[in-house]
Design a protein around this motif. Structure first.
Motif, PDB file in Angstrom:
ATOM      1  N   ASP A  54       2.524   3.893   2.760  1.00 53.72           N
ATOM      2  CA  ASP A  54       1.225   4.571   2.860  1.00 53.72           C
ATOM      3  C   ASP A  54       1.138   5.599   3.985  1.00 53.72           C
ATOM      4  O   ASP A  54       0.112   6.248   4.150  1.00 53.72           O
ATOM      5  CB  ASP A  54       0.079   3.546   2.941  1.00 53.72           C
ATOM      6  CG  ASP A  54       0.209   2.620   4.121  1.00 53.72           C
ATOM      7  OD1 ASP A  54       1.171   2.739   4.903  1.00 53.72           O
ATOM      8  OD2 ASP A  54      -0.669   1.740   4.278  1.00 53.72           O
ATOM      9  N   ASP A  61      -2.859   1.982  -2.879  1.00 52.67           N
ATOM     10  CA  ASP A  61      -3.270   0.995  -3.890  1.00 52.67           C
ATOM     11  C   ASP A  61      -4.299   1.556  -4.869  1.00 52.67           C
ATOM     12  O   ASP A  61      -4.509   0.996  -5.943  1.00 52.67           O
ATOM     13  CB  ASP A  61      -3.840  -0.263  -3.213  1.00 52.67           C
ATOM     14  CG  ASP A  61      -2.721  -1.143  -2.654  1.00 52.67           C
ATOM     15  OD1 ASP A  61      -1.591  -1.072  -3.183  1.00 52.67           O
ATOM     16  OD2 ASP A  61      -2.973  -1.884  -1.688  1.00 52.67           O
ATOM     17  N   GLU A  95      -1.288  -5.575   5.191  1.00 47.15           N
ATOM     18  CA  GLU A  95      -2.674  -5.160   5.459  1.00 47.15           C
ATOM     19  C   GLU A  95      -3.628  -5.422   4.310  1.00 47.15           C
ATOM     20  O   GLU A  95      -4.834  -5.468   4.507  1.00 47.15           O
ATOM     21  CB  GLU A  95      -2.699  -3.671   5.836  1.00 47.15           C
ATOM     22  CG  GLU A  95      -2.151  -3.451   7.227  1.00 47.15           C
ATOM     23  CD  GLU A  95      -2.387  -2.051   7.773  1.00 47.15           C
ATOM     24  OE1 GLU A  95      -2.937  -1.202   7.039  1.00 47.15           O
ATOM     25  OE2 GLU A  95      -2.003  -1.819   8.923  1.00 47.15           O
ATOM     26  N   SER A  96      -3.117  -5.560   3.110  1.00 45.37           N
ATOM     27  CA  SER A  96      -3.984  -5.695   1.944  1.00 45.37           C
ATOM     28  C   SER A  96      -4.709  -7.048   1.949  1.00 45.37           C
ATOM     29  O   SER A  96      -4.157  -8.064   2.383  1.00 45.37           O
ATOM     30  CB  SER A  96      -3.130  -5.581   0.680  1.00 45.37           C
ATOM     31  OG  SER A  96      -3.824  -6.100  -0.421  1.00 45.37           O
ATOM     32  N   TYR A 114       1.358  -8.902  -6.955  1.00 44.59           N
ATOM     33  CA  TYR A 114       0.917  -7.657  -6.286  1.00 44.59           C
ATOM     34  C   TYR A 114       2.006  -7.167  -5.317  1.00 44.59           C
ATOM     35  O   TYR A 114       2.341  -5.981  -5.278  1.00 44.59           O
ATOM     36  CB  TYR A 114      -0.404  -7.886  -5.519  1.00 44.59           C
ATOM     37  CG  TYR A 114      -0.656  -6.812  -4.485  1.00 44.59           C
ATOM     38  CD1 TYR A 114      -1.167  -5.569  -4.851  1.00 44.59           C
ATOM     39  CD2 TYR A 114      -0.311  -7.011  -3.142  1.00 44.59           C
ATOM     40  CE1 TYR A 114      -1.343  -4.555  -3.907  1.00 44.59           C
ATOM     41  CE2 TYR A 114      -0.484  -6.018  -2.193  1.00 44.59           C
ATOM     42  CZ  TYR A 114      -0.998  -4.790  -2.589  1.00 44.59           C
ATOM     43  OH  TYR A 114      -1.152  -3.793  -1.650  1.00 44.59           O
ATOM     44  N   ARG A 118       3.725  -3.559  -5.517  1.00 51.23           N
ATOM     45  CA  ARG A 118       3.588  -2.639  -4.381  1.00 51.23           C
ATOM     46  C   ARG A 118       4.981  -2.215  -3.866  1.00 51.23           C
ATOM     47  O   ARG A 118       5.219  -1.059  -3.537  1.00 51.23           O
ATOM     48  CB  ARG A 118       2.781  -3.335  -3.278  1.00 51.23           C
ATOM     49  CG  ARG A 118       2.738  -2.637  -1.941  1.00 51.23           C
ATOM     50  CD  ARG A 118       1.709  -1.519  -1.890  1.00 51.23           C
ATOM     51  NE  ARG A 118       1.758  -0.844  -0.611  1.00 51.23           N
ATOM     52  CZ  ARG A 118       0.765  -0.817   0.270  1.00 51.23           C
ATOM     53  NH1 ARG A 118      -0.376  -1.399   0.005  1.00 51.23           N
ATOM     54  NH2 ARG A 118       0.892  -0.162   1.415  1.00 51.23           N
TER      55      ARG A 118
END
Ligand code: 3MF
Ligand code: MG
Length: 348
Positions: A54, A61, A95-96, A114, A118
């Motif tokens: 990111d 996301d 962090e999610s 997930y 990711r």
């Protein structure tokens, strides 16, 4: 190995230029934009950039696959224009809201899925950046309390995830970055020995190796240069995050060599003596500037860490091997110890 001297190339990640927030206080400096950070690299003497997924595609996301690819292509051309290359890309799996209980080792199957998806997106980004190095800092793969998970099962879940990712892209290499103690109380893969054990158990051991961060080894109570030597023996040291650490405290990410110059010397020594860098490996840094530093001079830790590496490299290269061997042959390690100190201090 040829006799010519290794020309080391250096890298750091954009998060190494930061605003000074810590768990007990807010930012103290205005942010530099991504574009401004990219502008700094060459002037500071760096050609390699370490990324989180990111950093390349903010808000990843909520982006479609084609948005991810087109954003990555625009960053790639920006890097090309600056003469920069991507050293590594790492999925920011910590962090999610979906990774609060761990990523590959979450107790929820949906959350584990997930984490895999990711990571695949992250590999797509690496691919567009022409980078083969996919770093896995297994940040939340551990526990706060032992009873919440099965450690034996968790190791299997991490291994399964690694195998899925190896299969997803046949070019990618996975570099496990071990860390013993943060953000979790205890991590499942705390040292490079654990990481290399997993590598051999994977479906393609030649594509799984490690990245050693000095401070993470120190926090495990280990000697970073020996950890590096262990991985070098296995031909699995594919990156390093050089920095320093003053004892068993929080992960300080101090400038390289700033807490213990001799420990830094030995890291440079083991890298130089084992041909690190000759297969394109970068000397990566993972350093934080002090919170006290004014914004205009908040990149000094990068300059000084690189310079310290080069200064110590000079010390490694100018150490008199004959004298060293004489001390070793006589088993005069007291003499050798003092010789090293005088050499480092320049008092010979
Ligand atoms: C944490 C780290 C990380 C990793 C980075 C790339 C934020 O202690 O060192 O830096 O290096 O995520 O793997
Ligand atoms: Mg690191």
């Amino acid at each position: 190995m040829s006799n010519s001297l290794t020309e080391y190339r250096f890298s750091f990640g954009p998060w190494n230029i930061h605003e000074g927030a810590d768990p007990f206080g807010p930012p103290v400096r205005e942010s530099f934009s991504f574009d401004e950070k990219v502008d700094f690299y060459r002037n500071l003497g760096f050609v390699g950039i370490q990324f989180h997924d990111d950093d390349v595609v903010p808000d990843i996301d909520n982006k479609t696959h084609s948005e991810i690819i087109s954003q990555t292509r625009s960053v790639k051309s920006q890097l090309d224009n600056h003469g920069l290359v991507t050293e590594v890309v790492a999925p920011r799996l910590w962090e999610s809201p979906l990774t609060i209980d761990g990523a590959f080792t979450s107790n929820s199957a949906d959350e584990r899925q997930y984490a895999i998806e990711r990571s695949k997106r992250c590999i797509d980004i690496a691919n567009e950046l022409e980078c083969r190095n996919f770093v896995l800092w297994l940040a939340r793969e551990g526990t706060y309390i032992r009873e919440s998970k099965s450690s034996a099962e968790a190791v299997g879940q991490i291994l399964d995830a690694i195998n899925v990712l190896l299969d997803y892209n046949p070019e990618i290499r996975i570099l496990i970055e071990p860390k013993p103690n943060e953000p979790m109380d205890i991590a499942y893969i705390p040292t490079i020995g654990h990481a290399i054990g997993l590598a051999y158990r994977s479906t393609d051991p030649d594509r799984v190796g490690g990245l050693i961060e000095s401070a993470h080894a120190i926090l495990a109570g280990l000697e970073p240069s020996d950890e590096m030597g262990y991985a070098l023996h296995h031909k699995k040291l594919w990156s390093v995050h050089l920095n320093d650490q003053n004892g068993l405290k929080f992960d300080q990410d101090k400038a390289f060599g700033s807490a213990n110059i001799r420990r830094a010397f030995n890291q440079v020594r083991v890298l130089e003596e084992n041909g690190y860098g000759r297969n394109g490996e970068f000397v990566g840094l993972d350093v934080k500037v002090m919170r006290t530093q004014p914004r205009e001079i908040s990149t000094k830790h990068l300059l000084s860490s690189r310079k310290t590496f080069l200064n110590l490299l000079e010390k490694v290269r100018t150490l008199d091997k004959k004298i060293e061997q004489e001390y070793i042959a006589a088993r005069d390690y007291e003499g050798l110890d003092f010789y090293i100190l005088e050499h480092l201090l320049g008092t010979l």
